[in-house]
Design a protein around this motif. Structure first.
Motif, PDB file in Angstrom:
ATOM      1  N   THR A  44     -17.524   0.089   5.692  1.00 35.15           N
ATOM      2  CA  THR A  44     -17.373   0.558   4.321  1.00 35.15           C
ATOM      3  C   THR A  44     -18.742   0.735   3.679  1.00 35.15           C
ATOM      4  OG1 THR A  44     -17.346  -1.592   3.176  1.00 35.15           O
ATOM      5  CG2 THR A  44     -15.293  -0.882   4.203  1.00 35.15           C
ATOM      6  N   ASN A  85      -5.333   4.194   8.811  1.00 35.98           N
ATOM      7  CA  ASN A  85      -4.265   4.864   8.069  1.00 35.98           C
ATOM      8  C   ASN A  85      -3.226   5.525   8.951  1.00 35.98           C
ATOM      9  OD1 ASN A  85      -5.016   4.298   5.391  1.00 35.98           O
ATOM     10  ND2 ASN A  85      -6.531   5.947   5.388  1.00 35.98           N
ATOM     11  N   GLU A 112      -9.379   4.249   6.979  1.00 40.11           N
ATOM     12  CA  GLU A 112      -8.504   3.108   6.699  1.00 40.11           C
ATOM     13  C   GLU A 112      -8.495   2.849   5.213  1.00 40.11           C
ATOM     14  OE1 GLU A 112      -6.009   0.183   6.446  1.00 40.11           O
ATOM     15  OE2 GLU A 112      -7.985  -0.215   5.559  1.00 40.11           O
ATOM     16  N   GLY A 113      -7.287   2.679   4.670  1.00 33.47           N
ATOM     17  CA  GLY A 113      -7.138   2.280   3.292  1.00 33.47           C
ATOM     18  C   GLY A 113      -7.382   3.394   2.290  1.00 33.47           C
ATOM     19  N   TYR A 154       0.846  -1.196   0.000  1.00 35.79           N
ATOM     20  CA  TYR A 154       0.000   0.000   0.000  1.00 35.79           C
ATOM     21  C   TYR A 154       0.883   1.247   0.000  1.00 35.79           C
ATOM     22  CZ  TYR A 154      -3.351   3.273   2.364  1.00 35.79           C
ATOM     23  OH  TYR A 154      -4.138   4.332   2.737  1.00 35.79           O
ATOM     24  N   LEU A 177     -10.918   3.209   2.025  1.00 35.26           N
ATOM     25  CA  LEU A 177     -11.645   1.945   1.964  1.00 35.26           C
ATOM     26  C   LEU A 177     -12.811   1.987   2.938  1.00 35.26           C
ATOM     27  CD1 LEU A 177     -12.013  -1.014   1.104  1.00 35.26           C
ATOM     28  CD2 LEU A 177     -10.284  -1.643   2.812  1.00 35.26           C
ATOM     29  N   THR A 204      -4.575  -1.060   1.617  1.00 32.65           N
ATOM     30  CA  THR A 204      -5.062  -1.217   2.989  1.00 32.65           C
ATOM     31  C   THR A 204      -3.964  -1.739   3.905  1.00 32.65           C
ATOM     32  OG1 THR A 204      -6.684  -2.374   4.395  1.00 32.65           O
ATOM     33  CG2 THR A 204      -5.927  -3.514   2.417  1.00 32.65           C
ATOM     34  N   GLU A 235      -3.993  -5.509  11.938  1.00 36.18           N
ATOM     35  CA  GLU A 235      -2.995  -4.522  11.511  1.00 36.18           C
ATOM     36  C   GLU A 235      -1.763  -4.580  12.407  1.00 36.18           C
ATOM     37  OE1 GLU A 235      -4.400  -0.463  11.899  1.00 36.18           O
ATOM     38  OE2 GLU A 235      -5.587  -0.943  13.674  1.00 36.18           O
TER      39      GLU A 235
END
Length: 238
Positions: free
Chosen positions: A136, A168, A175-176, A96, A159, A185, A146
């Motif tokens: 999402t 993030n 996130e993502g 990513y 995302l 991601t 993570e």
């Protein structure tokens, strides 16, 4: 139908079971009668981006990421053209970060990215570790794990939004990243086996690009969604 998937540097980019994402794509294609040819890419000399439908980039340590960057920079123009043409891509953690302009390690070493999207990441000494749950718009709740010191900042569509975890950067609640048919991601786990709607999205996008709009055969996802629900409950009770 036939699809081609490039698994980039699987000997180096495979933290926390990330190859499970490739297996999930393979099986969900196989169960529908779609032949997914998986090509393990160990050198950019072996890449022909005009013939690929899906690209997978896994996670790696900072050292491995630095080594891989030198290879990927050789094909960044063609990679960018492929992304703009709608190639499907799933990039996890270090993968990513490589989609952006650069990544700075906690020691201050700067690794240049492929500049597919205009963002950057930088690492801190402390790591963001644990189960993560996000919401999402397209896929409902998405679960994963993570473990990253990097913080990523961008203005693209995320995302999803973090319910439990860091995402993030641990600051803006996102996130993502989603751009065209690219998903970046921090979710390991691997992410796809527990989130079948996300897996099918990647397959569907690749098929639509290659063959035009095609409906995917529905699968019995009872076991997958039981697993996902169990993972959600773990996130919410810890």
């Amino acid at each position: 139908m036939n699809l081609v998937l490039y698994n980039l540097f699987p000997d180096r980019l495979n933290l926390y079971g990330d190859r499970g994402n490739v297996i999930a794509l393979q099986k969900r294609c196989e169960w529908r009668g779609i032949h997914l040819k998986i090509v393990d890419i160990k050198s950019t000399n072996d890449m022909n981006l005009s013939s690929v439908d899906i690209i997978f980039i896994g996670g790696a340590s900072d050292r491995e990421q630095g080594l891989i960057t030198k290879e990927l920079l050789k094909i960044k123009k063609d990679f960018k053209l492929g992304v703009e043409d709608g190639i499907s891509c799933l990039a996890i953690c270090g993968g990513y970060q490589l989609l952006g302009n650069f990544y700075v390690t906690s020691e201050g070493t700067k690794h240049m990215g492929m500049e597919i999207c205009d963002f950057h990441s930088s690492a801190e000494k402390d790591r963001r570790v644990g189960n993560i749950l996000i919401e999402t718009n397209e896929f409902g709740k998405v679960v994963g794990f993570e473990n990253h010191s990097g913080r990523t900042y961008h203005s693209y569509k995320p995302l999803g939004n973090v319910i439990i975890g860091y995402g993030n950067n641990g600051e803006d609640g996102t996130e993502g990243l989603c751009y065209n048919n690219v998903i970046g991601t921090y979710l390991h786990g691997p992410i796809l086996p527990k989130n079948p709607s996300l897996t099918d999205h990647i397959i569907r996008a690749a098929i639509e690009r290659k063959y035009g709009r095609k409906e995917l055969i529905e699968l019995d996802d009872t076991l997958e969604y039981e697993t996902k629900k169990h993972a959600e409950n773990i996130c919410l009770t810890v």
